[in-house]
Structure formats: structure tokens, C-alpha cells
Design a protein around this motif. Structure first.
Motif, PDB file in Angstrom:
ATOM      1  N   VAL A  73       0.839  -1.201   0.000  1.00 23.21           N
ATOM      2  CA  VAL A  73       0.000   0.000   0.000  1.00 23.21           C
ATOM      3  C   VAL A  73       0.875   1.253   0.000  1.00 23.21           C
ATOM      4  N   THR A  74       1.935   1.219   0.785  1.00 23.88           N
ATOM      5  CA  THR A  74       2.833   2.373   0.878  1.00 23.88           C
ATOM      6  C   THR A  74       3.569   2.613  -0.435  1.00 23.88           C
ATOM      7  N   VAL A  75       4.106   1.553  -1.034  1.00 26.10           N
ATOM      8  CA  VAL A  75       4.826   1.700  -2.303  1.00 26.10           C
ATOM      9  C   VAL A  75       3.875   2.202  -3.392  1.00 26.10           C
ATOM     10  N   ARG A  76       2.665   1.671  -3.406  1.00 25.73           N
ATOM     11  CA  ARG A  76       1.693   2.153  -4.399  1.00 25.73           C
ATOM     12  C   ARG A  76       1.391   3.634  -4.181  1.00 25.73           C
ATOM     13  N   ALA A 130       2.386 -12.630  21.071  1.00 27.16           N
ATOM     14  CA  ALA A 130       3.455 -12.530  20.073  1.00 27.16           C
ATOM     15  C   ALA A 130       2.892 -12.104  18.718  1.00 27.16           C
ATOM     16  N   MET A 131       1.741 -12.648  18.347  1.00 25.62           N
ATOM     17  CA  MET A 131       1.123 -12.302  17.074  1.00 25.62           C
ATOM     18  C   MET A 131       0.731 -10.824  17.051  1.00 25.62           C
ATOM     19  N   LEU A 132       0.107 -10.361  18.120  1.00 23.90           N
ATOM     20  CA  LEU A 132      -0.290  -8.955  18.196  1.00 23.90           C
ATOM     21  C   LEU A 132       0.922  -8.045  18.053  1.00 23.90           C
ATOM     22  N   PHE A 133       1.942  -8.298  18.831  1.00 22.82           N
ATOM     23  CA  PHE A 133       3.128  -7.445  18.783  1.00 22.82           C
ATOM     24  C   PHE A 133       3.815  -7.508  17.421  1.00 22.82           C
ATOM     25  N   ASN A 134       3.900  -8.706  16.836  1.00 22.72           N
ATOM     26  CA  ASN A 134       4.587  -8.820  15.555  1.00 22.72           C
ATOM     27  C   ASN A 134       3.802  -8.137  14.436  1.00 22.72           C
ATOM     28  N   ILE A 135       2.499  -8.216  14.468  1.00 21.84           N
ATOM     29  CA  ILE A 135       1.706  -7.529  13.444  1.00 21.84           C
ATOM     30  C   ILE A 135       1.822  -6.015  13.618  1.00 21.84           C
ATOM     31  N   MET A 136       1.905  -5.555  14.850  1.00 14.05           N
ATOM     32  CA  MET A 136       2.115  -4.117  15.081  1.00 14.05           C
ATOM     33  C   MET A 136       3.480  -3.688  14.534  1.00 14.05           C
ATOM     34  N   ILE A 137       4.494  -4.462  14.833  1.00 12.32           N
ATOM     35  CA  ILE A 137       5.837  -4.178  14.320  1.00 12.32           C
ATOM     36  C   ILE A 137       5.831  -4.227  12.792  1.00 12.32           C
ATOM     37  N   ALA A 138       5.117  -5.187  12.238  1.00 10.42           N
ATOM     38  CA  ALA A 138       5.027  -5.331  10.781  1.00 10.42           C
ATOM     39  C   ALA A 138       4.393  -4.106  10.139  1.00 10.42           C
ATOM     40  N   GLY A 139       3.354  -3.578  10.769  1.00  7.22           N
ATOM     41  CA  GLY A 139       2.714  -2.377  10.239  1.00  7.22           C
ATOM     42  C   GLY A 139       3.659  -1.195  10.247  1.00  7.22           C
ATOM     43  N   PHE A 140       4.373  -1.064  11.340  1.00  2.00           N
ATOM     44  CA  PHE A 140       5.347   0.016  11.470  1.00  2.00           C
ATOM     45  C   PHE A 140       6.445  -0.128  10.419  1.00  2.00           C
ATOM     46  N   ALA A 141       7.005  -1.340  10.300  1.00  2.29           N
ATOM     47  CA  ALA A 141       8.075  -1.578   9.328  1.00  2.29           C
ATOM     48  C   ALA A 141       7.557  -1.448   7.898  1.00  2.29           C
ATOM     49  N   GLY A 142       6.343  -1.926   7.657  1.00  2.00           N
ATOM     50  CA  GLY A 142       5.784  -1.901   6.317  1.00  2.00           C
ATOM     51  C   GLY A 142       5.597  -0.507   5.753  1.00  2.00           C
ATOM     52  N   THR A 148      11.810   5.103   4.145  1.00  2.00           N
ATOM     53  CA  THR A 148      13.245   5.290   4.370  1.00  2.00           C
ATOM     54  C   THR A 148      14.038   4.985   3.101  1.00  2.00           C
ATOM     55  N   LEU A 149      13.702   3.885   2.438  1.00  2.00           N
ATOM     56  CA  LEU A 149      14.412   3.531   1.207  1.00  2.00           C
ATOM     57  C   LEU A 149      14.221   4.598   0.133  1.00  2.00           C
ATOM     58  N   GLU A 150      13.020   5.116   0.028  1.00  2.00           N
ATOM     59  CA  GLU A 150      12.777   6.168  -0.955  1.00  2.00           C
ATOM     60  C   GLU A 150      13.633   7.401  -0.635  1.00  2.00           C
ATOM     61  N   ARG A 153      17.039   7.039  -1.742  1.00  2.00           N
ATOM     62  CA  ARG A 153      17.081   6.927  -3.198  1.00  2.00           C
ATOM     63  C   ARG A 153      17.274   5.485  -3.676  1.00  2.00           C
ATOM     64  N   ALA A 154      16.775   4.544  -2.902  1.00  2.00           N
ATOM     65  CA  ALA A 154      16.731   3.142  -3.327  1.00  2.00           C
ATOM     66  C   ALA A 154      15.276   2.835  -3.676  1.00  2.00           C
ATOM     67  N   ASP A 155      15.072   1.913  -4.568  1.00  2.00           N
ATOM     68  CA  ASP A 155      13.720   1.598  -5.012  1.00  2.00           C
ATOM     69  C   ASP A 155      12.988   0.780  -3.951  1.00  2.00           C
ATOM     70  N   PRO A 156      11.977   1.353  -3.316  1.00  2.40           N
ATOM     71  CA  PRO A 156      11.249   0.616  -2.278  1.00  2.40           C
ATOM     72  C   PRO A 156      10.479  -0.585  -2.819  1.00  2.40           C
ATOM     73  N   ALA A 157      10.133  -0.581  -4.093  1.00  6.03           N
ATOM     74  CA  ALA A 157       9.393  -1.708  -4.662  1.00  6.03           C
ATOM     75  C   ALA A 157      10.238  -2.975  -4.696  1.00  6.03           C
ATOM     76  N   VAL A 158      11.539  -2.841  -4.849  1.00  6.55           N
ATOM     77  CA  VAL A 158      12.426  -3.994  -4.962  1.00  6.55           C
ATOM     78  C   VAL A 158      13.035  -4.376  -3.613  1.00  6.55           C
ATOM     79  N   ALA A 159      13.363  -3.399  -2.791  1.00  8.71           N
ATOM     80  CA  ALA A 159      14.141  -3.667  -1.584  1.00  8.71           C
ATOM     81  C   ALA A 159      13.331  -3.776  -0.297  1.00  8.71           C
ATOM     82  N   SER A 160      12.152  -3.218  -0.242  1.00 11.17           N
ATOM     83  CA  SER A 160      11.397  -3.163   1.022  1.00 11.17           C
ATOM     84  C   SER A 160      11.108  -4.527   1.619  1.00 11.17           C
ATOM     85  N   SER A 161      10.703  -5.475   0.787  1.00 13.13           N
ATOM     86  CA  SER A 161      10.295  -6.775   1.326  1.00 13.13           C
ATOM     87  C   SER A 161      11.432  -7.467   2.068  1.00 13.13           C
TER      88      SER A 161
END
Length: 187
Positions: A73-76, A130-142, A148-150, A153-161
Motif C-alpha cells: 500500500v505504501t509503495v503504491r 506474540a502475534m499482536l506485537f509482531n503484526i504491530m511491528i510489521a505495520g510500522f516496518a511496512g 526510508t528507502l525512498e 534513493r533506493a527503489d522501495p518496490a524492490v528492496a522493502s520486502s
């Protein structure tokens, strides 16, 4: 090309696409070592309670998918210029709220399922937390990784995952195995 993904043109030469992408896959190999190191830290706990080995990929996998949804969603939004400097923090806050709601829902389902199927309410509570915390962390990282990559000047579409997967795998394993050990499930 500064982005690391070529121009993103599906007609670009195969060798150019290869060169732009392979470095990120090699980086992925290195980041996977971090997740392996986390698992190794809890080798004794896993040995004492083998079911942890079967459950930990669930925490990491669902967290990874939640992070991948957010980064997509962010990259789009970046690609369509919907995400700008002026609304970035509003988007971060939005994705954290979505992650909280997703985390609560998935945590409740997996917690109850583990408690009932494995007849262990304590293990159900641990995996739910653990699931709750990891999904929260995932949202933050996602959302933060592609931003940050953008900025770098790195392509977030290729490197973010690669980086989101590193965060969700490592943190998922750490939180799940750490909580299981801390509450005495492996004693």
C-alpha cells in the motif's frame, strides 16, 4: 540508475534486471542470518517444548504477510504520488491503527485455536501476544521501510520486502520464543 531496480520497465534487458535485483537477494541472505541467530538463542527452549518449532513460523509468517500488505500500500501510494511529505506521518499513524486492529483479530483467533487444540491456555496467550506485537511491528516496518528507502534513493518496490521480512521474522521469533521462555513454558 539510482533506484536499484532499473527503470522498472518490463522491456528492459534481462541482464539489467538481474544486476539491479541480485544485490537485494544477496542482502536477503545476510538478513536471514539474523533470524537464524535469534532462533539459535532459544535452542534449549525449543528442545524442551518442541511445539514451539511448529508454531513460530505462524507468528513470523503472518507478521511478514501483514508487513508486506502495508508496504505494498505504501509503495503504491509513493508511486502514485498520494503519499507526500505533508501526509507521511498521518499515513504512518493510519497503518499503525490498521495493524492494531488486524493484530487483535488474528491474535484472538490464533490464541483461542492454540489454547483449545493444544489444551494449553498459557501457550495460547503467548502466541496471541506474540502475534499482536509482531503484526504491530510489521505495520510500522511496512510503512517506514519503504519511506526510508525512498529517502535514501533506493527503489522501495524492490528492496522493502527484504527488510520487512527481516524485521518480522526476527522480531516474531524473538517475541514468541522469548515470551514462551519468560513465562516458564519451557521450564
Amino acid at each position: 540508475d539510482r533506484s536499484g531496480a532499473g527503470e522498472g520497465d518490463i522491456n528492459e534487458p534481462v541482464v539489467d534486471s538481474y544486476k539491479a535485483r541480485v544485490r537485494w537477494l544477496i542482502a536477503n541472505l545476510l538478513t536471514a542470518l539474523l533470524a537464524s541467530t535469534v532462533i539459535r538463542m532459544f535452542e534449549d527452549s525449543i528442545e524442551r517444548l518442541a511445539i514451539l518449532a511448529a508454531l513460530m513460523p505462524i507468528v513470523a509468517g503472518v507478521g511478514g504477510n501483514a508487513g508486506t500488505q502495508t508496504l505494498a500500500v505504501t509503495v503504491r501510494a509513493l508511486a502514485t504520488n498520494q503519499l507526500t511529505r505533508s501526509n507521511r506521518w498521518r499515513q504512518v499513524w493510519r497503518e499503525i491503527r490498521v495493524a492494531l486492529l488486524n493484530g487483535l483479530t488474528v491474535a484472538a483467533i490464533v490464541g483461542v485455536a492454540v489454547a483449545v487444540i493444544l489444551q494449553s491456555p498459557q501457550l495460547g496467550a503467548v502466541i496471541a501476544a506474540a502475534m499482536l506485537f509482531n503484526i504491530m511491528i510489521a505495520g510500522f516496518a511496512g510503512v517506514l521501510v519503504p519511506l526510508t528507502l525512498e529517502r535514501l534513493r533506493a527503489d522501495p518496490a524492490v528492496a522493502s520486502s527484504i527488510f520487512v521480512t527481516m524485521v518480522t521474522d526476527s522480531m516474531g521469533f524473538l517475541i514468541f520464543l522469548g515470551l514462551a521462555t519468560a513465562v516458564g513454558l519451557t521450564a
